[in-house]
Structure formats: structure tokens, C-alpha cells
Design a protein around this motif. Sequence first.
Motif, PDB file in Angstrom:
ATOM      1  N   MET A   1       0.842  -1.195   0.000  1.00 27.09           N
ATOM      2  CA  MET A   1       0.000   0.000   0.000  1.00 27.09           C
ATOM      3  C   MET A   1       0.880   1.249   0.000  1.00 27.09           C
ATOM      4  N   THR A   2       0.559   2.177  -0.876  1.00 27.22           N
ATOM      5  CA  THR A   2       1.298   3.431  -0.948  1.00 27.22           C
ATOM      6  C   THR A   2       0.700   4.448   0.009  1.00 27.22           C
ATOM      7  N   VAL A   3       1.529   5.087   0.823  1.00 24.44           N
ATOM      8  CA  VAL A   3       1.071   6.194   1.658  1.00 24.44           C
ATOM      9  C   VAL A   3       0.989   7.453   0.809  1.00 24.44           C
ATOM     10  N   LEU A   4       2.083   7.789   0.125  1.00 28.87           N
ATOM     11  CA  LEU A   4       2.158   9.030  -0.650  1.00 28.87           C
ATOM     12  C   LEU A   4       2.761   8.739  -2.016  1.00 28.87           C
ATOM     13  N   GLN A   5       2.153   9.287  -3.042  1.00 27.37           N
ATOM     14  CA  GLN A   5       2.663   9.151  -4.400  1.00 27.37           C
ATOM     15  C   GLN A   5       2.921  10.535  -4.970  1.00 27.37           C
ATOM     16  N   VAL A   6       4.109  10.715  -5.527  1.00 34.39           N
ATOM     17  CA  VAL A   6       4.527  11.987  -6.114  1.00 34.39           C
ATOM     18  C   VAL A   6       4.688  11.775  -7.616  1.00 34.39           C
ATOM     19  N   ASN A   7       3.967  12.576  -8.406  1.00 34.53           N
ATOM     20  CA  ASN A   7       3.987  12.413  -9.851  1.00 34.53           C
ATOM     21  C   ASN A   7       4.540  13.658 -10.552  1.00 34.53           C
ATOM     22  N   GLU A   8       5.710  13.518 -11.142  1.00 33.54           N
ATOM     23  CA  GLU A   8       6.309  14.566 -11.986  1.00 33.54           C
ATOM     24  C   GLU A   8       6.261  15.941 -11.323  1.00 33.54           C
ATOM     25  N   MET A   9       6.702  15.987 -10.065  1.00 39.61           N
ATOM     26  CA  MET A   9       6.664  17.225  -9.286  1.00 39.61           C
ATOM     27  C   MET A   9       7.721  18.213  -9.774  1.00 39.61           C
ATOM     28  N   ALA A  10       7.345  19.485  -9.882  1.00 38.08           N
ATOM     29  CA  ALA A  10       8.290  20.528 -10.284  1.00 38.08           C
ATOM     30  C   ALA A  10       8.022  21.795  -9.494  1.00 38.08           C
ATOM     31  N   LYS A  11       9.113  22.502  -9.204  1.00 40.16           N
ATOM     32  CA  LYS A  11       9.036  23.764  -8.471  1.00 40.16           C
ATOM     33  C   LYS A  11      10.011  24.750  -9.096  1.00 40.16           C
ATOM     34  N   SER A  12       9.538  25.947  -9.413  1.00 36.53           N
ATOM     35  CA  SER A  12      10.414  26.960  -9.995  1.00 36.53           C
ATOM     36  C   SER A  12      11.224  27.641  -8.900  1.00 36.53           C
ATOM     37  N   LYS A  13      12.326  28.271  -9.294  1.00 32.76           N
ATOM     38  CA  LYS A  13      13.187  28.964  -8.343  1.00 32.76           C
ATOM     39  C   LYS A  13      12.476  30.193  -7.800  1.00 32.76           C
ATOM     40  N   PHE A  14      12.788  30.526  -6.570  1.00 28.01           N
ATOM     41  CA  PHE A  14      12.125  31.653  -5.923  1.00 28.01           C
ATOM     42  C   PHE A  14      12.526  32.984  -6.554  1.00 28.01           C
ATOM     43  N   ASP A  15      13.777  33.089  -7.006  1.00 29.08           N
ATOM     44  CA  ASP A  15      14.268  34.350  -7.559  1.00 29.08           C
ATOM     45  C   ASP A  15      14.219  34.396  -9.083  1.00 29.08           C
ATOM     46  N   ASN A  16      13.780  33.291  -9.710  1.00 27.70           N
ATOM     47  CA  ASN A  16      13.676  33.257 -11.169  1.00 27.70           C
ATOM     48  C   ASN A  16      12.614  32.233 -11.548  1.00 27.70           C
ATOM     49  N   ARG A  17      11.412  32.722 -11.808  1.00 24.13           N
ATOM     50  CA  ARG A  17      10.293  31.824 -12.073  1.00 24.13           C
ATOM     51  C   ARG A  17      10.431  31.084 -13.390  1.00 24.13           C
ATOM     52  N   ASN A  18      11.410  31.491 -14.220  1.00 19.53           N
ATOM     53  CA  ASN A  18      11.608  30.841 -15.519  1.00 19.53           C
ATOM     54  C   ASN A  18      12.577  29.657 -15.445  1.00 19.53           C
ATOM     55  N   GLU A  19      13.154  29.409 -14.246  1.00 20.30           N
ATOM     56  CA  GLU A  19      14.064  28.286 -14.068  1.00 20.30           C
ATOM     57  C   GLU A  19      13.527  27.365 -12.986  1.00 20.30           C
ATOM     58  N   TRP A  20      13.818  26.066 -13.142  1.00 23.54           N
ATOM     59  CA  TRP A  20      13.338  25.082 -12.187  1.00 23.54           C
ATOM     60  C   TRP A  20      14.329  24.913 -11.042  1.00 23.54           C
ATOM     61  N   LEU A  21      13.803  24.930  -9.816  1.00 24.87           N
ATOM     62  CA  LEU A  21      14.596  24.505  -8.665  1.00 24.87           C
ATOM     63  C   LEU A  21      14.793  23.002  -8.758  1.00 24.87           C
ATOM     64  N   PHE A  22      13.713  22.289  -9.051  1.00 23.44           N
ATOM     65  CA  PHE A  22      13.770  20.863  -9.383  1.00 23.44           C
ATOM     66  C   PHE A  22      12.560  20.541 -10.253  1.00 23.44           C
ATOM     67  N   SER A  23      12.649  19.449 -10.985  1.00 26.62           N
ATOM     68  CA  SER A  23      11.544  19.052 -11.849  1.00 26.62           C
ATOM     69  C   SER A  23      11.571  17.536 -12.046  1.00 26.62           C
ATOM     70  N   GLY A  24      10.459  17.001 -12.492  1.00 25.33           N
ATOM     71  CA  GLY A  24      10.374  15.574 -12.803  1.00 25.33           C
ATOM     72  C   GLY A  24      10.506  14.648 -11.623  1.00 25.33           C
ATOM     73  N   VAL A  25      10.193  15.113 -10.417  1.00 26.30           N
ATOM     74  CA  VAL A  25      10.320  14.270  -9.225  1.00 26.30           C
ATOM     75  C   VAL A  25       9.145  13.295  -9.174  1.00 26.30           C
ATOM     76  N   ALA A  26       9.453  12.023  -9.235  1.00 24.20           N
ATOM     77  CA  ALA A  26       8.429  10.978  -9.178  1.00 24.20           C
ATOM     78  C   ALA A  26       8.872   9.911  -8.182  1.00 24.20           C
ATOM     79  N   ALA A  27       8.011   9.583  -7.243  1.00 25.87           N
ATOM     80  CA  ALA A  27       8.394   8.616  -6.209  1.00 25.87           C
ATOM     81  C   ALA A  27       7.160   8.137  -5.459  1.00 25.87           C
ATOM     82  N   GLU A  28       7.331   7.039  -4.740  1.00 26.54           N
ATOM     83  CA  GLU A  28       6.293   6.512  -3.871  1.00 26.54           C
ATOM     84  C   GLU A  28       6.880   6.271  -2.484  1.00 26.54           C
TER      85      GLU A  28
END
Length: 252
Positions: A1-28
Motif C-alpha cells: 500500500m502506498t502512503v504518498l505518491q509523487v507524480n512529476e513534481m516541479a518547483k520553480s526557483k524563488f528568484d527566477n520563475r523561468n528556471e526550475w529549482l527541481f523538476s520531474g520528481v516521481a516517487a512513492e
Amino acid sequence: MTVLQVNEMAKSKFDNRNEWLFSGVAAEIRPEDRIVLLGGSGQGKSTLLRILSLLEPFDKGDLHLDGQTSAECKPQSWRKKVTYVAQKPVMRSGTVAHNLRTVSELHNKPFEEELARSYMEAVGLGQMDWDKQASDLSGGEQQRLALVRSLLLHPELLLLDEITSSLDPASKRAVEKLLMDWAAGQANGLERAYLWITHDLDQARLISNQVWFMAEGRLLEKSATEVFFENPATEQAGLFIRSLQETRGEKQ
């Protein structure tokens, strides 16, 4: 049983919304997973944990908890199950007892004093005066009090952000034992999971059965702990491990 599933998570940088802090995070994350999250500074590890507990928004992807999406669940209910414990905890104004009663007051439920005292004893605070002002506690005492306060929520998943950074060795070992027992179901009879950020390789080996490694704005590795440390799959992970080992050697 999965508690939490993360699908293709992405977050832009705080000081530059046009760049990714991280992207493509997928995990269970599944019950009894004991995961350490490793990576250099600036990779967004703390931000990822805060996103998983809905304390920060994300820009792409989705989250599922027990089959529900984050959009379908009230944030307060989500955070009760997926609980973030900060490196520098915020203490409520008032006494230690007032902080320990936070959960019962917020959720209108009886205060589990016996359980609270058991947890306080387990983290080395069994002799603490509950009438003491929380603001007068040391950094390490506040870290442990915040952990106990979070455990009283009975979460399914704990997100732990360097929570032993201010602790002496004995207190650190006590917290590690409590959380490993808790994840294995020994503290509450139920299997739970945690995702723990640390920069201590010895601690990482001890407390985990899995390692997640972040670098270059991605979740580069997800592997069993022994495999990660003995045979990392990426050059970036190998360099990271060696750099921490060299730093530790210099300090010794």
C-alpha cells in the motif's frame, strides 16, 4: 500500500520563475519506508518536504495520499497525516505543556498525556518541567519538543528536516531509536514511514532502508541504503559521498 505518491513534481526557483529549482520528481512512499534524502545545498530538499506537506505550492505535477489528490483533501487533514518537522521549530507562546497540548486543542480531542510523557522520556526530556516557558528551552530541547508535538498527531508520514542538528550525541541516538521504532510500528502498533533530510552519513546509514539523492535539479537516485553507499549509480552521488567523507575526515 502506498502512503504518498509523487507524480512529476516541479518547483520553480524563488528568484527566477523561468528556471526550475527541481523538476520531474516521481516517487512513492510506503508504510515502514525509512528514507533519507541526501544532496548538496540549494537542491530544494527542504522545499520538497514542505511541498509534500502542503506548506508550499508546487508548479507542476500532483500528489496522492491514500488514494486522494492534494486538491481533494483539506490542507489541515493532509498535514495531520503528512507532518513536517522543521530544523528550527516554531514554539507556541507559553509553557511546554501548552505546546504539547497543541494537537488536542487544534483538533478538539482529549490530550494523550501518558503518550506525551512516554515520548518525552524517549527523547531524553522525561525530567523536564512542563511549566517551563518553551521560549526558554535550548535549541536542542525545542527540536525534541517539536518532534513529540508532531508525533501526537499520529501521522502516517513524518517529513524530518535535519531535526537532530542541535542535539548532543546521546540525545541524537535517543531520537533515532524512537523514530526507527515508530516507523516499524513499535511505538503505536501501526507501520508508518518517514522521509529524513540529513548531512550525516553515519546517521543516514543507521536510520534508513532507502536513499533518495537530489542533484542537478532532479531526484537522481532512489535505491536501497546499502546499494547507494556501496555502489552509487551516478557519478554525482559518488562525488557527494566522497566529499562528505573527506570533510568528516578533516574534522577528525
